[in-house]
Design an enzyme around this catalytic site. Sequence first.
Site, PDB file in Angstrom:
ATOM      1  N   TRP A 370      42.915 -29.487 -47.216  1.00 53.53           N
ATOM      2  CA  TRP A 370      42.706 -30.780 -47.870  1.00 53.53           C
ATOM      3  C   TRP A 370      41.247 -31.031 -48.216  1.00 53.53           C
ATOM      4  O   TRP A 370      40.947 -31.843 -49.103  1.00 53.53           O
ATOM      5  CB  TRP A 370      43.242 -31.907 -46.984  1.00 53.53           C
ATOM      6  N   TRP A 373      40.782 -28.276 -51.698  1.00 51.49           N
ATOM      7  CA  TRP A 373      41.586 -28.134 -52.916  1.00 51.49           C
ATOM      8  C   TRP A 373      41.276 -29.225 -53.946  1.00 51.49           C
ATOM      9  O   TRP A 373      41.515 -29.048 -55.128  1.00 51.49           O
ATOM     10  CB  TRP A 373      43.065 -28.096 -52.551  1.00 51.49           C
ATOM     11  N   ASN A 374      40.730 -30.364 -53.527  1.00 51.77           N
ATOM     12  CA  ASN A 374      40.381 -31.433 -54.452  1.00 51.77           C
ATOM     13  C   ASN A 374      39.002 -31.966 -54.056  1.00 51.77           C
ATOM     14  O   ASN A 374      38.877 -32.930 -53.306  1.00 51.77           O
ATOM     15  CB  ASN A 374      41.433 -32.540 -54.400  1.00 51.77           C
ATOM     16  N   ILE A 375      37.961 -31.337 -54.560  1.00 50.93           N
ATOM     17  CA  ILE A 375      36.602 -31.641 -54.131  1.00 50.93           C
ATOM     18  C   ILE A 375      36.159 -33.044 -54.554  1.00 50.93           C
ATOM     19  O   ILE A 375      35.518 -33.749 -53.751  1.00 50.93           O
ATOM     20  CB  ILE A 375      35.624 -30.574 -54.657  1.00 50.93           C
ATOM     21  N   VAL A 377      37.853 -35.876 -54.826  1.00 51.38           N
ATOM     22  CA  VAL A 377      38.441 -36.847 -53.895  1.00 51.38           C
ATOM     23  C   VAL A 377      37.887 -36.652 -52.490  1.00 51.38           C
ATOM     24  O   VAL A 377      37.624 -37.621 -51.767  1.00 51.38           O
ATOM     25  CB  VAL A 377      39.979 -36.723 -53.904  1.00 51.38           C
ATOM     26  N   TYR A 386      34.801 -41.937 -44.641  1.00 46.46           N
ATOM     27  CA  TYR A 386      34.643 -41.227 -43.369  1.00 46.46           C
ATOM     28  C   TYR A 386      33.281 -41.535 -42.715  1.00 46.46           C
ATOM     29  O   TYR A 386      33.222 -41.992 -41.568  1.00 46.46           O
ATOM     30  CB  TYR A 386      34.799 -39.725 -43.609  1.00 46.46           C
ATOM     31  N   HIS A 411      49.464 -41.606 -52.630  1.00 49.30           N
ATOM     32  CA  HIS A 411      50.599 -40.743 -52.973  1.00 49.30           C
ATOM     33  C   HIS A 411      51.863 -41.575 -53.176  1.00 49.30           C
ATOM     34  O   HIS A 411      52.617 -41.362 -54.145  1.00 49.30           O
ATOM     35  CB  HIS A 411      50.818 -39.698 -51.869  1.00 49.30           C
ATOM     36  N   TYR A 473      69.002 -40.957 -58.298  1.00 54.62           N
ATOM     37  CA  TYR A 473      70.342 -40.781 -58.847  1.00 54.62           C
ATOM     38  C   TYR A 473      71.289 -41.852 -58.326  1.00 54.62           C
ATOM     39  O   TYR A 473      72.117 -42.390 -59.071  1.00 54.62           O
ATOM     40  CB  TYR A 473      70.881 -39.399 -58.486  1.00 54.62           C
TER      41      TYR A 473
END
Length: 486
Positions: A370, A373-375, A377, A386, A411, A473
């Site tokens: 984590w 993969w998305n620097i 963010v 943080y 998300h 559905y």
Amino acid sequence: MATTNSNLRVRGICRSVSFDKAQEINKEEETFRRSQPDKPCHQHRDSLFSTSSGFDNFRGLLNLCIVLLILSNARVALENIIKYGILVDPIRYATFFLMNPFSWPCALLVILSMVFIQVAYFTERLLYKCYLSERMGQCIHIVNLLVTLTFPATTIIYIHPSPFFSVVSLGIYTIIFLKLTSYLTVNKWCRTEYQKNNNKSKKLERRKTVLSATSNIINYNSNQAAAKKQDIHKQAVFYPKNLNQKDLMYFMAVPALCYELNFPRSSRIRKRFLIKRILEMVFLSQLMIALCHQWMIPTVHNSMVPFHKMQVSRIVERLLKLAIPNHLIWLLFFYWFFHSCLNVTAELMKFGDREFYRDWWNAETVQSFWSNWNIPVHRWAIRHLYKPMLSYGYSRFQSQIAVFALSAFFHEYLVSIPLRMFRIWAFTGMFGQIPFALVVSKYLHGKYGNMAVWLSLIIGQPLAIFMYAHDYYILNNLALVDAGLQ
């Protein structure tokens, strides 16, 4: 203790001596065997798969795995075409994007996002000129940021446009929310420093005295250094000169979430590089749409009946069948967005920092994945959530939980609102990364940890898709499901 240490040293010397003797014996034996007339061809060797052999070049086996993967997926693709026919229709895509009336509310939402950007800008201008107090300005910013998230969500829930366009609109508003948060925070830091420097300069002016003529004698080297420093200062932007529309619009356009007064800039636009990335954008976007229509949608559609009947064996089979195309599309999306799209934007804006991702595919822990993969963010979360929590006295674990909780919220925000379903599957799946990360970091290391990370990506996403697709559905196509059950 002294005797034990001496004994250990003696044993180590004995082992080294015995090893040297063994090598000498082997050399003598080889020399003797080579001198024989039988032309010996055997030596002391280990098998290549033994760890003691030191062999590590298995590139051919990796190529074999790639060939087998291509052949197996080609068989599945051929089976899909035989069963469903060719479902790809580029003309239908164009008519859907251009003629769908439900896309217009989302386009208006994107245009209206400029209102929230301008509110933040003019509030910062008023704060700089001291027309607003810090508390009043902070209240305006908080309300503006909350409305930035709630206004598009309320509009989409009430009007119910196409889920695809709704996801895009909410994604743009989420980016604006993160950018504005960084913009306001950095300007507050600069404003505080600016006010401190102003107070210091006023005190110095009050104490200023007439200097003697001898103080005008300055060293040449110091003059030269001062000139260089002055040139750098002329090129740089300082607060409050950054409070203008051009600076804000540039920040809104560049592929970065963390605001700075002086971004790294490239000297020119590389046309060949730009054309390559644009071609990748066009080709990969069409490929992902085609794979979704040809491969994923039929699989999800056929999985609803066994999922509704809770046939566990059939659910597992469909889950594994969906895992491969979903993961392939996810990998294509990663390359399309983080490499092609963001590099096109950065090249057009002459933005220098192109580190949008790191080697997340080698991650041996969930935390490493984590954070790699998305620097953009990841930098935003470290800088604005943080580290501030650590400065307020929270522990590292509590700060990490806050980061995961915020990520889980967004998300769910990007999935539930476009579908008008509040099932918290995405929130649960993202927040469940915390205990999973603890288990992986404690019990799995090295390549086994990397395998666990890959397994969570391959299996976790299709499971979430099934959960949302089943509920969607049930809510929107109940008659279709009942027909399948009959």
